[in-house]
Design a protein around this motif. Sequence first.
Motif, short mmCIF file in Angstrom:
data_model
loop_
_atom_site.label_atom_id
_atom_site.label_comp_id
_atom_site.label_asym_id
_atom_site.label_seq_id
_atom_site.Cartn_x
_atom_site.Cartn_y
_atom_site.Cartn_z
N VAL A 15 0.74 -1.18 0.13
CA VAL A 15 -0.03 0.02 -0.07
C VAL A 15 0.97 1.27 -0.23
O VAL A 15 0.52 2.20 -0.60
N GLN A 16 1.96 1.31 0.77
CA GLN A 16 2.87 2.21 0.63
C GLN A 16 3.50 2.59 -0.67
O GLN A 16 3.47 3.78 -1.10
N ILE A 17 3.91 1.66 -1.57
CA ILE A 17 4.44 1.84 -2.78
C ILE A 17 3.48 2.31 -3.96
O ILE A 17 3.65 3.23 -4.40
N LEU A 18 2.09 1.74 -3.80
CA LEU A 18 1.27 2.10 -4.44
C LEU A 18 0.71 3.45 -4.34
O LEU A 18 0.50 4.23 -5.07
N THR A 19 0.57 3.97 -3.10
CA THR A 19 0.22 5.28 -2.87
C THR A 19 1.25 6.12 -3.09
O THR A 19 0.88 7.37 -3.63
N ASP A 20 2.49 5.97 -2.81
CA ASP A 20 3.25 6.61 -3.52
C ASP A 20 3.55 6.98 -4.84
O ASP A 20 3.60 8.08 -5.32
N GLN A 21 3.31 5.68 -5.63
CA GLN A 21 3.27 5.86 -7.15
C GLN A 21 2.19 6.72 -7.71
O GLN A 21 2.25 7.57 -8.53
N LEU A 22 0.86 6.68 -6.90
CA LEU A 22 -0.22 7.88 -7.32
C LEU A 22 0.25 8.95 -6.92
O LEU A 22 -0.34 10.03 -7.65
N LEU A 27 -1.74 0.62 10.32
CA LEU A 27 -2.36 0.01 8.91
C LEU A 27 -3.88 0.46 9.18
O LEU A 27 -4.52 0.86 8.18
N VAL A 28 -4.54 0.11 10.13
CA VAL A 28 -6.02 -0.11 10.14
C VAL A 28 -6.39 1.34 10.28
O VAL A 28 -7.31 1.80 9.38
N ALA A 29 -5.81 2.43 10.81
CA ALA A 29 -6.06 3.53 11.12
C ALA A 29 -5.59 4.39 9.78
O ALA A 29 -6.27 5.21 9.14
N ALA A 30 -4.63 4.03 8.89
CA ALA A 30 -4.11 4.78 7.97
C ALA A 30 -4.68 4.39 6.71
O ALA A 30 -4.93 5.10 5.48
N LEU A 31 -5.41 3.20 6.34
CA LEU A 31 -5.96 2.75 5.14
C LEU A 31 -7.13 3.56 4.70
O LEU A 31 -7.06 3.97 3.69
N PRO A 32 -8.20 4.03 5.59
CA PRO A 32 -9.06 4.83 5.26
C PRO A 32 -8.45 6.42 4.74
O PRO A 32 -9.24 6.81 3.80
N LYS A 33 -7.62 6.69 5.33
CA LYS A 33 -7.17 8.16 5.39
C LYS A 33 -6.60 8.12 3.71
O LYS A 33 -6.70 9.08 3.16
N TRP A 34 -5.62 7.09 3.60
CA TRP A 34 -4.97 6.88 2.32
C TRP A 34 -5.84 6.88 1.20
O TRP A 34 -5.88 7.24 -0.16
N PHE A 35 -6.88 6.06 1.35
CA PHE A 35 -8.16 5.85 0.47
C PHE A 35 -9.01 7.13 0.19
O PHE A 35 -9.05 7.52 -1.17
N ARG A 36 -9.40 8.10 1.05
CA ARG A 36 -9.66 9.34 0.74
C ARG A 36 -8.83 10.20 0.01
O ARG A 36 -9.21 10.92 -0.75
N GLU A 37 -7.60 10.02 0.38
CA GLU A 37 -6.46 11.06 -0.22
C GLU A 37 -6.42 10.34 -1.70
O GLU A 37 -6.60 11.48 -2.42
N VAL A 38 -6.25 9.26 -2.23
CA VAL A 38 -6.14 8.75 -3.48
C VAL A 38 -7.53 8.84 -4.22
O VAL A 38 -7.67 9.28 -5.49
N SER A 39 -8.76 9.02 -3.49
CA SER A 39 -9.91 9.19 -4.08
C SER A 39 -10.16 10.61 -4.84
O SER A 39 -10.87 10.80 -5.93
N ARG A 40 -9.39 11.43 -4.36
CA ARG A 40 -9.29 12.86 -4.80
C ARG A 40 -8.55 13.08 -6.06
O ARG A 40 -8.47 14.21 -6.64
N PHE A 41 -7.67 12.22 -6.13
CA PHE A 41 -6.54 12.17 -7.44
C PHE A 41 -7.26 12.24 -8.64
O PHE A 41 -8.14 11.42 -9.11
#
Length: 258
Positions: free
Chosen positions: A174-181, A242-256
């Motif tokens: 998830v870290q690598i994928l989020t960084d690439q996005l 990870l449990v706390a960060a996953l929703p945050k990262w999902f909201r972040e990439v949803s705006r991209f």
Amino acid sequence: MTAGMTTSTPTSTGPTAKPGFTETVRRLASAQKPPAKGSPAYSRFINRKIGRVLAAGAYQLNLTPNQVTLISACLSAAGIALIPLVAPSALTAVLIPFLLLLGYAFDSADGQLARLRGGGSPAGEWLDHVVDSIKVSALHLAVLIGWYKFYDLPDAALLIPIGFALVQAVFFFVQILTDQLRRAHPSQAPPAADGSLTATIRSIMVWPTDYGVLCIVFALIAWQTGFVVAYTVMGAGTLLFLVAALPKWFREVSRFGR
């Protein structure tokens, strides 16, 4: 020759001299890639600096970033191999964290060396991530075997390294994928970490996810109770993060891309 005409002899300055070790370290410091927001403290404040020195040394030896990546892989593999193959002792309690931390430092050095040489390549980044993906899973599988062979633990305890391996694999991906996005949408990505007190506190608070801290935990490997407790706390902390960060990262990439 015709009167009034002059000739000139071409001059050559020769190849540019390679900067010395100290100058190379200085250049690396000034061209340092900004750490990601929320980067763990050891990785940000210690490992990057050690990697800078190793990158400067590798540059002086004319090593390529891929060669440095392979050095990192060999050191990490040696440290991981000791966990299931050699019974815990005072010697392994020193060797394992030393090899893991040195491998981690070379992992930082390869990227810094690539920037020093003018930028990395997709193949180099691919190799680096492949090595990391193997390392994060192999480490916990080695713990699983080591606990089974050398520790007096109930069978249920073996679920801890299995669970940690699963959490770490998901976390890494998830870290690598989020960084690439984020790279694909730089205008919408969060800012890099700065030198503020808030950023420093954030780096300290995410210590359970810090690979450097996990390496240090292996200094307790000869003390069964201490190592099991510390390793379990690291695993539980990584899971909670990870449990706390996953929703945050999902909201972040949803705006991209909007």
